[in-house]
Each structure stands twice: as C-alpha cells, then as structure tokens.
Design an enzyme around this catalytic site. Structure first.
Site, PDB file in Angstrom:
ATOM      1  N   ASN A 170     -11.173   1.998   1.703  1.00 51.91           N
ATOM      2  CA  ASN A 170     -11.885   0.955   2.442  1.00 51.91           C
ATOM      3  C   ASN A 170     -12.156  -0.277   1.589  1.00 51.91           C
ATOM      4  O   ASN A 170     -13.209  -0.906   1.707  1.00 51.91           O
ATOM      5  CB  ASN A 170     -13.197   1.506   3.009  1.00 51.91           C
ATOM      6  CG  ASN A 170     -13.792   0.574   4.064  1.00 51.91           C
ATOM      7  OD1 ASN A 170     -13.083  -0.206   4.687  1.00 51.91           O
ATOM      8  ND2 ASN A 170     -15.099   0.647   4.252  1.00 51.91           N
ATOM      9  N   CYS A 171     -11.233  -0.601   0.711  1.00 55.13           N
ATOM     10  CA  CYS A 171     -11.309  -1.836  -0.068  1.00 55.13           C
ATOM     11  C   CYS A 171      -9.941  -2.078  -0.684  1.00 55.13           C
ATOM     12  O   CYS A 171      -9.017  -1.286  -0.496  1.00 55.13           O
ATOM     13  CB  CYS A 171     -12.391  -1.772  -1.148  1.00 55.13           C
ATOM     14  SG  CYS A 171     -12.078  -0.572  -2.463  1.00 55.13           S
ATOM     15  N   HIS A 225      -4.573  -3.831   0.279  1.00 60.29           N
ATOM     16  CA  HIS A 225      -5.826  -3.326   0.842  1.00 60.29           C
ATOM     17  C   HIS A 225      -5.565  -1.908   1.337  1.00 60.29           C
ATOM     18  O   HIS A 225      -4.702  -1.669   2.174  1.00 60.29           O
ATOM     19  CB  HIS A 225      -6.305  -4.207   1.994  1.00 60.29           C
ATOM     20  CG  HIS A 225      -7.646  -3.783   2.529  1.00 60.29           C
ATOM     21  ND1 HIS A 225      -8.835  -4.308   2.061  1.00 60.29           N
ATOM     22  CD2 HIS A 225      -7.979  -2.869   3.479  1.00 60.29           C
ATOM     23  CE1 HIS A 225      -9.843  -3.744   2.696  1.00 60.29           C
ATOM     24  NE2 HIS A 225      -9.349  -2.866   3.563  1.00 60.29           N
ATOM     25  N   CYS A 226      -6.340  -0.971   0.809  1.00 53.29           N
ATOM     26  CA  CYS A 226      -6.129   0.443   1.139  1.00 53.29           C
ATOM     27  C   CYS A 226      -7.224   0.922   2.084  1.00 53.29           C
ATOM     28  O   CYS A 226      -8.412   0.935   1.704  1.00 53.29           O
ATOM     29  CB  CYS A 226      -6.138   1.289  -0.135  1.00 53.29           C
ATOM     30  SG  CYS A 226      -5.920   3.058   0.185  1.00 53.29           S
ATOM     31  N   PRO A 227      -6.890   1.339   3.309  1.00 54.08           N
ATOM     32  CA  PRO A 227      -7.923   1.808   4.233  1.00 54.08           C
ATOM     33  C   PRO A 227      -8.561   3.117   3.789  1.00 54.08           C
ATOM     34  O   PRO A 227      -9.681   3.434   4.191  1.00 54.08           O
ATOM     35  CB  PRO A 227      -7.161   1.986   5.552  1.00 54.08           C
ATOM     36  CG  PRO A 227      -5.740   2.209   5.149  1.00 54.08           C
ATOM     37  CD  PRO A 227      -5.542   1.382   3.911  1.00 54.08           C
TER      38      PRO A 227
END
Length: 377
Positions: A123-124, A118-120
């Site tokens: 944001n997904c 999950h990559c901030p």
C-alpha cells in the site's frame, strides 16, 4: 496524500499478505507436527526452524518495507543552484522540482525518491528508503513458499493414502490426519504457496536484475524509449548514468541510508542530470506528436460509461490510470490512443497550463489541432 504507517497497514493489500502468511504458516506448523515432528530428531527440529525463520523474515521485511515507506521529496524542493532547475521537471502538485530519479505518485500524493513502482501489497511505493527491505521480503517469501509448497504437497499425499498405510504399510510411515476443514485450508495454502513462487518469483527476478544494474522499473522504460528515440533521430547511444558496477549497485540498495535519495553517484563521463534531460527530450517529442482535441459532449468520468458510450465501455483500458471527466468546450492534449479511448491532459487558461490527466472516450471529443499551437514545456 501519503497516509500514516498505521493507515497504510489498514488496506486490503497488506491485510491480504498478512492473511496469506498466517495461512501458510498455520498449515506448515499443523502438518509438520504429524509428518516430521520437530521433537523426533535434530534434523526435524532444524527443518522446522528453517521454515519458521523464513516465515519470520518474510513478516519482518514486509512490515519494514511498509512502515519505512519509500521516502518522499520535500514539498517545494528545488536544487541549490538556480541554473540546475533547467534540467529538472516541475511538479505542480508538490509545488517543487522533481529530484533526479524521483517521480510523482498520484496514489501516494507525493514525489517519491528513486521510485520503482507503486505496490498495492504494501500500500505504498517501492523507493529509495524501502527498496532493500522490499527485495528481502520477496526473497524470503519465495523461498518460504517454495519450501511450504513441497512439504505441504508431501503431507497431502500422506493424508490421502493414510488408510492404505494403516492396512498395508510398514508401520513406519507418518500418519497425517485431515478433517474436511483442514483439508480445504491445506489445499488453499498449497495453491497460495505455489502462486507466490510463480508470481512473486518473476517479480523477484526483475527486482534483482534492476538492482544489479541500479535501474528501477520506471528507468527501464525510460532507457528503452531513449534507445528508440536516439536511433530514430541519429543521436549517440544513451548511457545510463547510475550503473556504477554491480557490487556498488547492490550497496546502494542495501545501504541506501548513506544517501539522501536526492543526489546519486554516477559513472565516469556522465552527469547527474543526464537522465532528467533525456526525460525532458522524450516529453517534448511526445508533445510534438500529440494532438489537440476539444470536448463536444459531456463525460462523467465513469470507468464503464455503458449508457452514453457503449462501444468505449466494452473496450475500456485495462489500467488503473484515472479517467478524465469532460465538459463541452474543454481542450485536451492527447498523447496516447486506443480504438475507442484517448489519454491526455486538459489545457487550462489562456496560457494552456497543464491540468488533470486521464482516459476519455474518443467519441466525446473532436480533433482541433488547427486552432491551437503546441507549446513546449
């Protein structure tokens, strides 16, 4: 739950990335006009076009990876053959089975197809649908920021020595003028560009390495645990089933739309459920080695419970994993531990069904293994 593309964009991560792209692009355009104006020669025009192409591709692939999303396993999904369910894990949140290579993301709220992480910043999750876009975004960002860090550093050098060039130069040196505001913004842009090259460059290396092996970040960890588990138990070496040769592995990412993200080609001699069976075995081993605890005090779920658990507050786990609120009498199966914290899941009802998971202070519970029997999944 998973948000719409527009709401996904309205988050500190994507907005920060857009701000960094805008800052570096502004600094390059502003200083290139003084250091090497594009209208001065064909080479200067090509040089400016190169950076603008990298900046545009960075923005394009960033938006594509964000708006496309990772791809989610349909709610309530199950395999076509009923007997195949024995080889799969069941997701109580999505009320369906986890397809091979999929994992549930508590931030997205769904089971993600071929989840990498999950990559901030987007944001997904990075998954089946957007893995190729995400990798191209990283590539464009690293190349563009490397270009920018070199050019902006040269421009800063000329700006600092502008007065010397005026009085002692040959008259052919480019004169770069910076006000206090543009000076500070340029220094910030240089710092951002160098930081992207270093930090994102490492991430790009890991992504390319994983793509060549067709192995996600999560699968790296599963395979690493499989090697230790099988060596400890004297079992044959684990063969990762999805590595079908580096050329085919690249095609699986760049042309992933040819696959549904549920069924995957496997190498000769391997089955489509080899990895999921290994995951089941690892979780069973973890449950066998786990300990049961009963809560003896209330824990509110605060990340830094300074008033009630000061020692735990001073040594809080450096992770974004959730905290597990407790009430006296709650039964928890702990699977990980730190000096002042435990990580586990609540057992709910007489059947000891799995409940919420998270970290909780060690002083809030006491071991009660002798009162319960560990049951398999």
């Amino acid at each position: 739950m998973a948000s719409s593309p527009f709401r996904r964009l309205c988050h500190w991560g994507p907005l920060s990335v857009l701000g960094i792209i805008k800052l570096i692009t502004w600094a390059m355009v502003h200083l290139l006009g003084m250091w090497w104006p594009p209208h001065s020669s064909i080479a200067a025009a090509l040089h400016a076009a190169l950076f603008l192409s990298l900046a545009a591709s960075t923005l394009y692939y960033f938006l594509q990876s964000l708006l496309e999303g990772p791809g989610f396993v349909p709610l309530g999904w199950k395999p076509e053959k009923q007997e195949d369910t024995d080889n799969l894990q069941f997701c109580t949140v999505c009320n369906g089975y986890k397809a091979p290579r999929s994992h549930h993301c508590r931030k997205c709220g769904y089971c993600v197809k071929k989840m990498d992480h999950h990559c901030p910043w987007i944001n997904c999750c990075v998954g089946h649908n957007n893995h190729g876009y995400f990798t191209l975004f990283l590539t464009s960002a690293v190349l563009g920021c490397f270009h920018a860090s070199v050019v902006l550093s040269i421009c800063m050098y000329h700006a600092i020595n502008r007065v010397w060039y005026i009085h002692s130069g040959t008259g052919r040196e480019p004169l770069v003028y910076l006000t206090l505001t543009t000076l500070l913004l340029t220094l910030l842009a240089i710092g951002m560009a160098v930081g992207v090259v270093l930090a994102v460059g490492v991430l790009l290396y890991l992504q390319v390495r994983g793509i060549l092996r067709n192995q996600t970040t999560i699968e790296d960890w599963i395979v690493e645990k499989a090697v230790g588990r099988r060596e400890e138990q004297g079992l044959p070496d684990f063969v990762f089933p999805y590595n079908v040769g580096w050329r085919n592995n690249i095609r699986l990412v760049l042309y992933g739309n040819k696959y549904d993200g549920i069924r995957w080609p496997v190498r000769d001699g391997c089955g489509e459920y080899d990895l999921t069976r290994e995951q089941q075995a690892q979780k069973q081993d973890k449950r066998v080695r786990s300990r049961l605890y009963t809560a003896i005090a209330e824990y509110s779920g605060y990340w830094v419970p300074l008033r009630r658990y000061p020692w735990a507050a001073l040594a809080a786990p450096c992770t974004d994993e959730p905290r597990l609120p407790l009430r006296p009498g709650d039964v928890i199966r702990a699977t990980r531990q730190r000096r002042h914290w435990l990580f586990g899941e609540k057992l709910i009802g007489e059947g000891e069904s799995r409940g919420p998971r998270g970290w909780f202070p060690r002083d809030a519970a006491t071991p009660t293994d002798h009162l319960y029997k560990t049951k398999p999944d």
